[in-house]
Scaffold this active site. Structure first.
Site, mmCIF file in Angstrom:
data_model
loop_
_atom_site.group_PDB
_atom_site.id
_atom_site.type_symbol
_atom_site.label_atom_id
_atom_site.label_comp_id
_atom_site.label_asym_id
_atom_site.label_seq_id
_atom_site.Cartn_x
_atom_site.Cartn_y
_atom_site.Cartn_z
ATOM 1 N N HIS A 83 0.821 -1.228 -0.027
ATOM 2 C CA HIS A 83 -0.019 0.015 -0.062
ATOM 3 C C HIS A 83 0.969 1.406 0.074
ATOM 4 O O HIS A 83 1.721 1.324 0.768
ATOM 5 C CB HIS A 83 -1.171 0.207 1.152
ATOM 6 C CG HIS A 83 -1.761 1.255 1.297
ATOM 7 N ND1 HIS A 83 -2.964 1.127 0.580
ATOM 8 C CD2 HIS A 83 -1.549 2.359 2.044
ATOM 9 C CE1 HIS A 83 -3.411 2.705 0.714
ATOM 10 N NE2 HIS A 83 -2.459 3.236 1.437
ATOM 11 N N ASP A 162 -15.110 2.811 7.625
ATOM 12 C CA ASP A 162 -14.211 3.498 7.211
ATOM 13 C C ASP A 162 -14.678 4.562 5.909
ATOM 14 O O ASP A 162 -14.505 5.792 5.977
ATOM 15 C CB ASP A 162 -12.965 2.838 6.748
ATOM 16 C CG ASP A 162 -11.852 3.778 5.996
ATOM 17 O OD1 ASP A 162 -11.194 4.561 6.619
ATOM 18 O OD2 ASP A 162 -11.685 3.798 4.912
ATOM 19 N N ARG A 169 -14.696 12.848 7.419
ATOM 20 C CA ARG A 169 -13.108 13.297 7.670
ATOM 21 C C ARG A 169 -12.949 14.591 6.573
ATOM 22 O O ARG A 169 -12.176 15.567 6.675
ATOM 23 C CB ARG A 169 -12.039 12.375 7.883
ATOM 24 C CG ARG A 169 -12.201 11.795 9.217
ATOM 25 C CD ARG A 169 -11.297 10.174 9.093
ATOM 26 N NE ARG A 169 -10.017 11.085 8.622
ATOM 27 C CZ ARG A 169 -9.237 9.970 8.122
ATOM 28 N NH1 ARG A 169 -9.619 8.847 7.783
ATOM 29 N NH2 ARG A 169 -7.975 10.234 7.902
ATOM 30 N N SER A 184 -7.447 4.049 9.239
ATOM 31 C CA SER A 184 -8.048 3.769 8.055
ATOM 32 C C SER A 184 -7.442 3.066 6.906
ATOM 33 O O SER A 184 -7.966 1.862 6.424
ATOM 34 C CB SER A 184 -8.300 5.214 7.457
ATOM 35 O OG SER A 184 -8.747 5.182 6.104
ATOM 36 N N LYS A 188 -8.451 -1.403 6.368
ATOM 37 C CA LYS A 188 -8.636 -1.961 4.892
ATOM 38 C C LYS A 188 -7.924 -2.949 4.453
ATOM 39 O O LYS A 188 -8.315 -4.181 4.096
ATOM 40 C CB LYS A 188 -8.665 -0.853 3.982
ATOM 41 C CG LYS A 188 -9.794 0.266 4.147
ATOM 42 C CD LYS A 188 -10.015 1.188 2.919
ATOM 43 C CE LYS A 188 -8.998 2.100 3.409
ATOM 44 N NZ LYS A 188 -9.136 3.546 2.982
#
Ligand code: URA
Length: 424
Positions: A83, A162, A169, A184, A188
């Site tokens: 990621h 989320d 947010r 967050s 995931k």
């Protein structure tokens, strides 16, 4: 228990208990019991007061438990994902997923669309004719088993907490809080079911975390959350002071990824990709040289298979923009600065990115960097080539590039691309 008491605890700098967190996230993700303003007030309290390590672990777990967790056990191969916190020209996933799949591992990359000046991996892949991001769970598992890699949209049942909280947010300016970002992202990835994860935490002008120390803190927080959930996790901190590779924009980035998969491509992009690949292989206990695997040409074949399995057709070619303009060097010398954020914002204004999640993006808009920091350039030679779908998209993009290019008499310092590694 009620929401007011929970907000008050956090507003006053207290620590939320597991019971309070589980109650709040459950009610919030049910969609009816906690109104947006209360969830936003809690996000703002977390923004100002942070979270203790155990509290954050509980918060992350509650987010994971708000939806389904994928079971990848039937894939029959070790699973590992990457990621990135996002940057300009960051097309690494398009090369890395087929590269790691070529090494016999499975990469279940569930990805998002871009918001703001950084591009989203799905937006890039959607520039390929016919390619679809949505895959059923059954198709995902089959593709992972047979090809070894997917790039796809996360299904709606993964982590609904989320999705809802991120929207709040976004509109209440509470995105850039380290505990909220870390939970967050990691919730995931934990819900995705991967056994191992390599994080690419970007820092520098084009990154979410401009400051290096902030990036390190985010990386450490995420690695700790990964470890606490039983997922092998390491992070590299990599530079986003300038565009990664030469191209920023959806089809332009697919095209550059194909160049790398075909044995060419810019060396900075290859360096970051191979460093991440090496970490993914090491975490999974595979002793292969990713550079040799890339040079074998197998990842190019795997990419083709991944694209075809999701309806895409690379033989149709990539779309190109109707209009182009160059930005030329104003003097002769070394390109000492090509500001990453400015190029990202300019590409976004040309149409490559979206401001709101409902917006569509142009597959063709973007920027090609014809020179990179350190290159010697003569006055009048092109530094950037802007691609757009209309004549009028260029002026706002050119405004964003004001002050982005600096040329000097001496070559700039060669700063490292891979700045740090966090492994706990
Ligand atoms: N990306 C995410 O997925 N979540 C954040 O909070 C920030 C970036």
């Amino acid at each position: 228990m009620d929401a007011i008491e929970i907000i008050q605890t956090k507003r006053d700098g207290g620590t939320l208990s597991k019971k309070q967190i589980d109650w709040f996230i459950k009610k919030f993700s049910d969609g009816e019991n906690i109104p947006d303003e209360q969830a936003a007030a809690l996000a703002m309290s977390i923004f100002f007061n942070g979270m203790e390590a155990e509290e954050l672990t509980n918060w992350t777990k509650a987010m994971v438990d708000s939806g389904v967790t994928l079971d990848l056990s039937s894939v029959g191969k070790p699973t590992v994902d990457k990621h990135s916190t996002g940057g300009v020209g960051d097309k690494v996933s398009l090369i890395l997923v087929p590269l790691i799949a070529s090494c016999g591992l499975a990469v279940p990359q569930l990805s998002g669309r871009g918001l703001g000046h950084g591009g989203g991996t799905l937006d890039k892949m959607e520039a390929i004719s016919g390619w679809t991001a949505s895959l059923s769970e059954e198709k995902m598992l089959t593709q992972l088993r047979e090809i070894g890699g997917i790039i796809a949209a996360a299904n709606e049942d993964i982590n609904p907490a989320d999705r809802r909280l991120y929207e709040l947010r976004d509109v209440t300016h509470t995105v850039d809080s380290i505990p909220l970002i870390a939970s967050s992202i990691m919730s995931k990835k934990i819900a995705e079911g991967t056994e191992a994860l390599v994080l690419d935490v970007k820092t520098g002008s084009g990154a979410f975390m401009v400051d290096f120390e902030q990036a390190r803190t985010l990386a450490k927080t995420m690695v700790e959350l990964g470890k606490n959930s039983g997922m092998k996790t390491v992070a590299l901190i990599t530079s986003m002071e300038t565009v990664l590779g030469n191209n920023a924009g959806n089809a332009l980035e697919v095209s550059e990824s194909l160049e790398v998969l075909e044995g060419g491509g810019p060396k900075d992009l290859i360096e970051v990709t191979l460093a991440l690949a090496q970490e993914m292989l090491s975490l999974s206990g595979v002793d292969l040289d990713p550079g040799e695997v890339l040079a074998s040409g197998k990842p190019r074949e795997v990419f083709e298979e991944m694209v075809s399995a999701q309806g895409g057709d690379l033989s149709k070619g990539l779309p190109v923009a109707d209009y182009r303009k160059t930005i030329n060097a104003s003097s002769t010398g070394y390109l000492s600065k090509l500001d990453c954020r400015s190029v990202g914002v300019a590409a976004w204004r040309l149409g490559a990115g979206r401001a709101k999640k409902e917006d569509s993006v142009s597959p063709t808009a973007g920027i090609i960097c014809l020179a990179k920091p350190g290159d010697y350039i003569n006055a009048g030679e092109p530094v950037l080539e802007l691609h757009g779908d209309t004549e009028k998209c260029f002026d706002p993009a050119i405004d964003a590039l004001e002050g982005a290019i600096e040329i000097s008499d001496s070559s700039p310092d060669d700063l490292p691309l891979i700045m740090d590694k966090i492994a706990i």
